[in-house]
Motif scaffolding. Structure first.
Motif, PDB file in Angstrom:
ATOM      1  N   MET A  15       0.831  -1.176   0.000  1.00 59.75           N
ATOM      2  CA  MET A  15       0.000   0.000   0.000  1.00 59.75           C
ATOM      3  C   MET A  15       0.881   1.247   0.000  1.00 59.75           C
ATOM      4  SD  MET A  15      -3.429  -1.167   0.925  1.00 59.75           S
ATOM      5  CE  MET A  15      -3.752  -2.796   0.304  1.00 59.75           C
ATOM      6  N   SER A  16       0.883   1.968   1.080  1.00 59.10           N
ATOM      7  CA  SER A  16       1.625   3.215   1.008  1.00 59.10           C
ATOM      8  C   SER A  16       3.100   3.016   1.367  1.00 59.10           C
ATOM      9  CB  SER A  16       0.989   4.228   1.950  1.00 59.10           C
ATOM     10  OG  SER A  16       1.059   3.732   3.264  1.00 59.10           O
ATOM     11  N   GLY A  17       3.397   1.860   1.930  1.00 65.70           N
ATOM     12  CA  GLY A  17       4.754   1.652   2.422  1.00 65.70           C
ATOM     13  C   GLY A  17       5.752   1.385   1.313  1.00 65.70           C
ATOM     14  N   GLN A  18       6.892   0.884   1.713  1.00 62.91           N
ATOM     15  CA  GLN A  18       7.949   0.608   0.763  1.00 62.91           C
ATOM     16  C   GLN A  18       7.578  -0.610  -0.089  1.00 62.91           C
ATOM     17  OE1 GLN A  18      11.101   2.243   0.487  1.00 62.91           O
ATOM     18  NE2 GLN A  18       9.901   3.788   1.552  1.00 62.91           N
ATOM     19  N   VAL A  19       7.830  -0.506  -1.369  1.00 59.62           N
ATOM     20  CA  VAL A  19       7.606  -1.654  -2.240  1.00 59.62           C
ATOM     21  C   VAL A  19       8.954  -2.315  -2.509  1.00 59.62           C
ATOM     22  CG1 VAL A  19       6.896  -2.378  -4.536  1.00 59.62           C
ATOM     23  CG2 VAL A  19       5.511  -0.752  -3.259  1.00 59.62           C
ATOM     24  N   GLU A  20       9.004  -3.604  -2.241  1.00 58.53           N
ATOM     25  CA  GLU A  20      10.248  -4.331  -2.432  1.00 58.53           C
ATOM     26  C   GLU A  20      10.193  -5.057  -3.774  1.00 58.53           C
ATOM     27  OE1 GLU A  20      10.791  -7.282   0.604  1.00 58.53           O
ATOM     28  OE2 GLU A  20      12.244  -8.345  -0.643  1.00 58.53           O
ATOM     29  N   VAL A  21      11.327  -5.124  -4.454  1.00 59.32           N
ATOM     30  CA  VAL A  21      11.356  -5.869  -5.713  1.00 59.32           C
ATOM     31  C   VAL A  21      11.909  -7.265  -5.423  1.00 59.32           C
ATOM     32  CG1 VAL A  21      12.357  -6.036  -7.997  1.00 59.32           C
ATOM     33  CG2 VAL A  21      11.543  -3.847  -7.151  1.00 59.32           C
ATOM     34  N   VAL A  22      11.124  -8.262  -5.770  1.00 65.96           N
ATOM     35  CA  VAL A  22      11.487  -9.643  -5.491  1.00 65.96           C
ATOM     36  C   VAL A  22      11.882 -10.315  -6.805  1.00 65.96           C
ATOM     37  CG1 VAL A  22      10.668 -11.784  -4.488  1.00 65.96           C
ATOM     38  CG2 VAL A  22       9.809  -9.621  -3.621  1.00 65.96           C
ATOM     39  N   LYS A  23      12.956 -11.075  -6.784  1.00 69.57           N
ATOM     40  CA  LYS A  23      13.497 -11.619  -8.036  1.00 69.57           C
ATOM     41  C   LYS A  23      13.328 -13.132  -8.156  1.00 69.57           C
ATOM     42  CE  LYS A  23      15.732  -8.176 -10.222  1.00 69.57           C
ATOM     43  NZ  LYS A  23      17.100  -7.780  -9.920  1.00 69.57           N
ATOM     44  N   TRP A  24      13.166 -13.564  -9.379  1.00 66.87           N
ATOM     45  CA  TRP A  24      13.292 -14.977  -9.708  1.00 66.87           C
ATOM     46  C   TRP A  24      14.717 -15.159 -10.239  1.00 66.87           C
ATOM     47  CZ3 TRP A  24       9.358 -18.355  -8.754  1.00 66.87           C
ATOM     48  CH2 TRP A  24       8.074 -17.825  -8.622  1.00 66.87           C
ATOM     49  N   TYR A  25      15.338 -16.290  -9.938  1.00 66.07           N
ATOM     50  CA  TYR A  25      16.719 -16.479 -10.368  1.00 66.07           C
ATOM     51  C   TYR A  25      16.874 -17.607 -11.388  1.00 66.07           C
ATOM     52  CZ  TYR A  25      17.570 -13.444  -6.414  1.00 66.07           C
ATOM     53  OH  TYR A  25      17.551 -12.392  -5.551  1.00 66.07           O
ATOM     54  N   THR A  26      15.747 -17.975 -12.033  1.00 60.59           N
ATOM     55  CA  THR A  26      15.815 -19.073 -12.997  1.00 60.59           C
ATOM     56  C   THR A  26      16.839 -18.776 -14.098  1.00 60.59           C
ATOM     57  OG1 THR A  26      13.465 -19.214 -12.587  1.00 60.59           O
ATOM     58  CG2 THR A  26      14.343 -20.613 -14.317  1.00 60.59           C
ATOM     59  N   ARG A  27      16.817 -17.525 -14.582  1.00 60.39           N
ATOM     60  CA  ARG A  27      17.720 -17.171 -15.688  1.00 60.39           C
ATOM     61  C   ARG A  27      19.190 -17.163 -15.258  1.00 60.39           C
ATOM     62  NH1 ARG A  27      15.956 -15.339 -20.717  1.00 60.39           N
ATOM     63  NH2 ARG A  27      18.152 -15.182 -21.230  1.00 60.39           N
ATOM     64  N   ALA A  28      19.417 -16.990 -13.959  1.00 60.37           N
ATOM     65  CA  ALA A  28      20.803 -16.969 -13.500  1.00 60.37           C
ATOM     66  C   ALA A  28      21.425 -18.349 -13.627  1.00 60.37           C
ATOM     67  CB  ALA A  28      20.859 -16.494 -12.056  1.00 60.37           C
ATOM     68  N   ASP A  60       0.628  -2.956   5.269  1.00 65.84           N
ATOM     69  CA  ASP A  60       1.871  -3.582   4.797  1.00 65.84           C
ATOM     70  C   ASP A  60       2.575  -4.392   5.872  1.00 65.84           C
ATOM     71  OD1 ASP A  60       1.336  -2.483   2.460  1.00 65.84           O
ATOM     72  OD2 ASP A  60       3.036  -1.094   2.397  1.00 65.84           O
ATOM     73  N   GLY A  89      11.849  -9.163 -11.925  1.00 64.32           N
ATOM     74  CA  GLY A  89      11.257  -9.410 -10.618  1.00 64.32           C
ATOM     75  C   GLY A  89       9.859  -8.836 -10.509  1.00 64.32           C
ATOM     76  N   PHE A  90       9.299  -8.970  -9.347  1.00 64.44           N
ATOM     77  CA  PHE A  90       7.955  -8.459  -9.113  1.00 64.44           C
ATOM     78  C   PHE A  90       7.923  -7.717  -7.782  1.00 64.44           C
ATOM     79  CE2 PHE A  90       6.661 -11.682  -5.984  1.00 64.44           C
ATOM     80  CZ  PHE A  90       7.580 -12.688  -6.233  1.00 64.44           C
ATOM     81  N   PHE A 100       6.635  -6.489  -4.113  1.00 64.12           N
ATOM     82  CA  PHE A 100       5.919  -6.925  -2.919  1.00 64.12           C
ATOM     83  C   PHE A 100       5.770  -5.726  -1.993  1.00 64.12           C
ATOM     84  CE2 PHE A 100       5.624  -8.149   1.466  1.00 64.12           C
ATOM     85  CZ  PHE A 100       4.618  -9.079   1.437  1.00 64.12           C
ATOM     86  N   ILE A 137      13.419 -21.055 -10.272  1.00 63.72           N
ATOM     87  CA  ILE A 137      14.341 -21.071  -9.143  1.00 63.72           C
ATOM     88  C   ILE A 137      14.325 -19.733  -8.424  1.00 63.72           C
ATOM     89  CG2 ILE A 137      16.759 -21.378  -8.493  1.00 63.72           C
ATOM     90  CD1 ILE A 137      17.055 -22.926 -11.182  1.00 63.72           C
ATOM     91  N   THR A 138      14.256 -19.788  -7.124  1.00 69.31           N
ATOM     92  CA  THR A 138      14.442 -18.581  -6.325  1.00 69.31           C
ATOM     93  C   THR A 138      14.670 -18.972  -4.865  1.00 69.31           C
ATOM     94  OG1 THR A 138      13.598 -16.363  -5.903  1.00 69.31           O
ATOM     95  CG2 THR A 138      11.989 -18.127  -5.851  1.00 69.31           C
ATOM     96  N   ASP A 151      -3.556   6.535   1.770  1.00 72.75           N
ATOM     97  CA  ASP A 151      -3.228   5.637   0.669  1.00 72.75           C
ATOM     98  C   ASP A 151      -4.098   5.978  -0.545  1.00 72.75           C
ATOM     99  OD1 ASP A 151      -2.960   3.547  -1.096  1.00 72.75           O
ATOM    100  OD2 ASP A 151      -2.615   2.075   0.490  1.00 72.75           O
TER     101      ASP A 151
END
Lengths: 208, 849
Positions: free
Chosen positions: A1-14, B36, B272-273, B275, B421-422, B782
């Motif tokens: 929502m208003s807080g920090q948005v974290e970017v989460v990664k997939w590592y399949t390509r690595a 959050d 990535g996506f 959160f 994979i992750t 918000d």
């Protein structure tokens, strides 16, 4: 929502990335490279197959034959090069396609192809022989006794199974499904409760 | 296909392949509109769950249709339908529309193969599995699993269950539940599900005695639905028909097939996506389809991942070499892979407990025909592509994917090929076990949970949609009131919501006291549908509210005193205050035979010997003479009988003071008689409602207030309302109120806190939207939430009309503090619905059918 948005990664390509061949093992540059493993394997297979089947296609002069071999190999390499770099393992794709093509006509049950048995006619030619008792009772009608009818159906568990819940009409989503039959197939599933049966009856009534 | 399971007991299944699997039914964690901080906690719990599952495992989220009868059963808890025919009729009608909507919910399932450590056991287990399979082929009687093995495996499964974070409430799946899951997979998309059998009903003993092997029915899997196609091109057609026809082989007669389109996530967003926001699995219902998902997991410790990562690094270095001669952007592509690899190594290194998770995410949609399955599959792929994911329906692998969604079957090559994979921390950000559950366990059926999205068309919900209940009796375990306040702008549906709840109270044999301030008299109109309802119109009374006559002298004198205090503005200890107390003493009233307010005024004016009585009489008669005073002081009007099932008090045209007038002495002293009277009458109505509703603790009673601010603007009114809510639960009395600005209408923080159940309907004004969000305990700043309240709640199509299927949308905070989205449904019976829509501002808000 208003807080920090974290970017989460997939590592399949690595870990899984397309591997290309651009140099020979001595370090020399391969002409027209780099090639994918698929292209290399494809070229090798084509060359081996063609060299072993020269009797079938090598009808011309040596020059023509070499040109045909080179041309077909080039065409295969070119075609395989058109595959997207992150495509699936071509062997796995081929295996899947082959599997789909040889799928049995009626599906599989227990891993084995299911074969629908064609309708068969059961011929019956019967004559009834009276038992000694019956002969006697025919002879002496006063002694005739009536046997209680045996409820043959009661011994068949299939007939005792209850109907499942009916399909819900409005539950069809996206694509209109054909209206279900009023009498759905019997299932060997959990036995519906009394309320569910009442529902089934109500729904069947509504659908008619 | 023969199912992989040979024997089952509660929590464990033995397979034909050897290893037994432990099965658990999990509970999803509240997510939805949570802040959050809460979302981060839920994610952390998911991380812990993934780390508790070393090796192979299977996590399932399946859509189960809910039995409408089971839903309606919750409405009937503790109520005898025979003695409440109206409520029974409402339940019956609800059953019909629920049947057409097809409510659903999601069942979460975890299946883990049990490790076998001793080599001897591995051999034994293999031999037993093989013999079991051979025995089945030879049609030999089944040999039971030895009791010692059952005990050992159950214990082993329990140990896994204990390692799962407690909030997921893992419960060992019973054989009945395992069978339900199997049946569900076979009949997916046919809407033939029964309710998931309850945990605990242990039939393990019966089922484990292996008299026959027919508990899980045989399944016919038909790749590309070959059986439906004839002719020469049928076989070639399998190349394009990416679906599976699943039929129950044991179904008698022509069992209808379930056409299932199975797909697998084949590409993930490389960048990535986000959160929160990118919960691709947790928010899967937003695609609007009934999707079953399965996550085939393979979890490895970071230490065992190092070789694989090193190999990848070596390959990468080699690639730099191989492609060094190339004139292209190859190096930058390789650089990206290199930095991702470095990032991955760093992520694994950063947390000592971090593990690698390889997840193959399989999705299944199904319908009763091939076209339906195909269309749903395409829609699902479209939904995923919008989120950056690529779905593949690999040719010839439909069967393999279907099997991969079954517990007890080992991961196949197809599964490993599509593994993504992750780390566990990253995979947890997809929040697979997210729940948007809202409302109480039973009671009044408020509407549908539209957390995944609003209804797509009349009768068509967005994904599996569960009903939302509100229990007017309050939360039974905690001392929480069942009172509710509805907020929203004019025409958003506040009154309709209250009318629905009020109607439920009446149907359950309860009593209603309604303070109706609307000029149109919406509630008076509505009450016509309630047999025996009476209307008291303060402007043109046909029934009197005179406390002395309504309650009799003993109780009525006290109510009268609380009415006269604000009317005459007397303090209890002043000369006049003491006089009022003396005159209203029941003994005095009885002695002088004063049984009505009219008689009391006459007595004060002409017959009272007490000092100052004449002045008091003159003061009171200043009000009594007026038209508005007739409702109290006119003795010729018959008194209200408090036994009526619904009492509507119309107070339109009653002037009310503003807060400023009450708080500032100079304004107060200039206040007109109408305003003084209006304030006192409102307080009287509140006092009357409290006495009526609290009189009989065995009946449910509700005090309905339209425009709550009118009642709470005076201190007396606010106090009465507060006490009503505070003591209401003990007397089975609830407050149902609406207001356009909840923060303004309920200025007392205490009163706000006392009413935990809150519904916010559309609120297009930005400031009011912010205030209302704060009232729901959501973040008022918000922007996304503000827009949700302003524009995504019952939006108008042309600025005026709201399409029928979008009416009644709201954001709700339930008694437990969960906040979610709901679509309020009007009563199921036509005449009740008509009564609501006839009332006035509430437009036709018919439910879906």
């Amino acid at each position: 929502m208003s807080g920090q948005v974290e970017v989460v990664k997939w590592y399949t390509r690595a870990r899984r990335f397309p591997r290309l061949v651009g140099r020979t093992h001595t370090g020399g540059k391969i002409w027209g490279g780099p090639y994918t493993i698929t292209q290399v394997v494809g070229a090798v297979v084509v060359v081996i197959v063609m060299l072993n089947t020269t009797s079938l296609w090598a009808k011309g002069s040596v020059f023509t034959n070499v040109a045909i071999l080179a041309g077909i190999t080039y065409a295969v390499v070119f075609a395989l090069g058109k595959m997207p770099p992150d495509a699936r393992n071509p062997l796995s794709v081929l295996a899947g396609a082959a599997g789909a093509l040889v799928t049995p006509r009626q599906g599989r049950q227990g891993g084995r192809p299911l074969r629908a048995v064609p309708p068969q006619r059961l011929r019956a030619r019967i004559d009834v022989q009276p038992t000694t008792d019956q002969r006697l009772s025919c002879a002496a009608p006063t002694a005739r006794r009536v046997a209680a009818p045996v409820p043959a159906a009661a011994s068949r568990p299939e007939l005792l199974r209850r109907a499942p819940r009916p399909q819900q009409v409005a539950a069809s989503r996206l694509v209109a499904e054909p209206a279900p039959e009023a009498a759905p197939a019997l299932v060997g599933g959990p036995v519906p409760t009394g309320l569910q049966q009442a529902l089934a009856r109500a729904a069947a009534g509504r659908l008619r | 296909m023969r199912s992989g399971t040979a024997s089952m007991t509660t929590g464990v299944r033995w397979t034909y392949s050897g290893a037994p699997w432990a099965d658990f039914v999990l509970t999803a964690l509240p997510y939805g509109l949570r802040p959050d901080k809460d979302k981060a906690t839920v994610r952390m719990l998911h991380t812990a769950l993934l780390r508790a599952l070393p090796g192979e495992s299977l996590l399932l989220g399946v859509c189960a249709s809910m039995d409408p009868a089971a839903v309606v059963d919750k409405m009937l808890t503790g109520i005898d339908p025979a003695s409440h025919p109206q409520w029974a009729a409402e339940c019956q009608a609800t059953l019909d529309w629920l049947d057409e909507i097809g409510p659903g919910k999601r069942i979460y399932w975890l299946s883990v193969p049990l490790a076998t450590t001793s080599p001897l056991q591995v051999v034994r287990q293999g031999v037993r599995a093989a013999l079991s399979g051979l025995g089945d082929v030879l049609a030999l009687p089944r040999t039971p699993v030895p009791p010692a093995e059952v005990a050992r495996r159950t214990k082993q499964a329990a140990a896994i269950g204990a390692a799962i974070p407690a909030p997921f409430r893992p419960s060992a799946a019973t054989p009945a539940q395992m069978m339900w899951l199997h049946q569900h997979a076979v009949r997916r998309g046919l809407f033939q599900d029964l309710d998931l059998p309850a945990s605990g009903g242990d039939v393990a003993g019966d089922l484990l005695a292996p008299a026959s092997g027919c508990v899980l029915s045989d399944v016919v899997l038909d790749e590309g639905a070959m059986a439906d196609h004839d002719g020469a091109t049928a076989r070639a057609g399998t190349l394009t028909r990416r679906h599976l026809k699943v039929t129950d082989a044991s179904a008698i007669g022509a069992g209808e097939g379930s056409y299932q389109a199975l797909s697998v996530i084949a590409g993930v967003p490389t960048d990535g996506f986000a959160f929160p926001g990118g919960e691709v699995i947790g928010r899967i219902d937003e695609c609007g389809l009934d999707v079953d998902w399965a996550m085939r997991l393979s979890v490895r410790a970071a230490s065992s991942v190092i070789p694989a990562n090193n190999r990848a690094l070596n390959n990468l270095n080699e690639q730099y070499d191989q492609r060094s001669a190339e004139v292209s952007h190859a190096t930058s592509a390789l650089d990206r892979i290199g930095s991702a690899l470095a990032e991955y190594a760093k992520a694994l290194d950063a947390d000592q407990l971090e593990v690698e998770t390889q997840a193959t995410i399989i999705l299944a949609v199904a319908g009763a025909n091939a076209e339906s399955a195909r269309a749903q599959g395409a829609a699902l792929a479209d939904h995923f592509s919008r989120m950056g994911y690529k779905l593949a329906a690999p040719l010839g692998y439909q069967q393999a994917l279907w099997k991969a969604m079954q517990p007890g079957i080992a991961a196949s090559r197809a599964v490993r090929e599509f593994a993504q994979i992750t780390t566990s921390t990253a995979l947890a950000a997809t929040v697979p076990l997210a729940s948007t559950a809202l409302g109480s366990a039973g009671g009044s059926l408020l509407g549908l949970n539209i957390a995944a999205g609003p209804m797509l068309a009349p009768g068509i919900t967005c994904g599996p949609t569960s009903p939302v209940f509100h229990d007017l009796e309050g939360a039974s375990d905690a001392d929480v009131s069942g009172s509710m306040v509805v907020a929203g702008e004019l025409g958003a549906g506040k009154t309709a919501t209250l009318m629905k709840l009020a109607g439920d109270v009446a149907d359950k044999g309860g009593q209603l006291v309604i303070a109706d301030r609307t000029a149109k008299g919406e509630w008076a109109e509505w009450a016509k549908a309630i047999p025996g309802a009476v209307v008291v119109d303060a402007a043109a009374p046909t029934l009197s509210l005179d406390p002395l006559r309504v309650f009799g002298i003993r109780v009525g004198s006290a109510v009268m005193a609380s009415f006269l205090a604000p009317l005459l503005n007397v303090s209890p200890t002043s000369e006049r205050g003491v006089l009022v107390a003396d005159v209203l003493d029941p003994a005095y009233l009885t002695e002088h035979d004063l049984d009505s307010s009219g008689a009391l005024v006459a007595h004060l004016l002409h017959g009272c010997a007490l000092e100052g009585a004449h002045e008091l009489g003159r003061l009171v008669s200043a009000f009594a003479r007026r038209d508005l005073g007739r409702v109290i002081f006119d003795a010729s009007i018959p008194a209200l009988k408090t036994t009526a099932p619904a009492m509507v008090m119309r107070t339109h045209g009653l002037a009310l003071p503003s807060r400023e007038e009450l708080e500032h002495a100079h304004l107060f002293s200039q206040m007109g008689l109408e305003k003084i009277y209006g304030r006192a009458l409102n307080a009287l109505i509140a006092a009357l409602a409290r006495r009526v509703c609290f009189a009989d603790t065995s009946t449910l009673a509700a005090f309905v207030i339209s425009e709550l601010h009118a009642m709470t603007i005076s201190f007396e009114g606010e106090r009465e309302v507060s006490e009503f809510v505070r003591d209401g639960r003990k007397h089975r009395a609830v407050l149902l109120a609406d207001d356009h600005d909840p923060m303004g209408g309920i200025s007392s923080v205490t009163l706000r806190g006392l009413i935990p159940a809150r519904i916010l309907m559309r609120q297009r004004d930005k400031t009011l939207a912010r205030r209302s969000l704060a009232w729901l305990d959501l973040d008022p700043d918000d922007e996304a939430l503000i827009e949700m309240v302003r524009t995504a709640t019952s939006p108008t199509t042309d600025g005026v009309m709201v399409p029928e299927h979008r009416r009644g949308e709201a954001t709700m905070r339930d008694m437990a503090g969960n906040v979610g989205r709901i679509k309020i449904m009007l009563p199921a019976r036509d005449h009740r619905r008509a009564a609501i829509t006839a009332g006035g501002t509430a437009a036709a808000r018919t439910p879906a059918p």
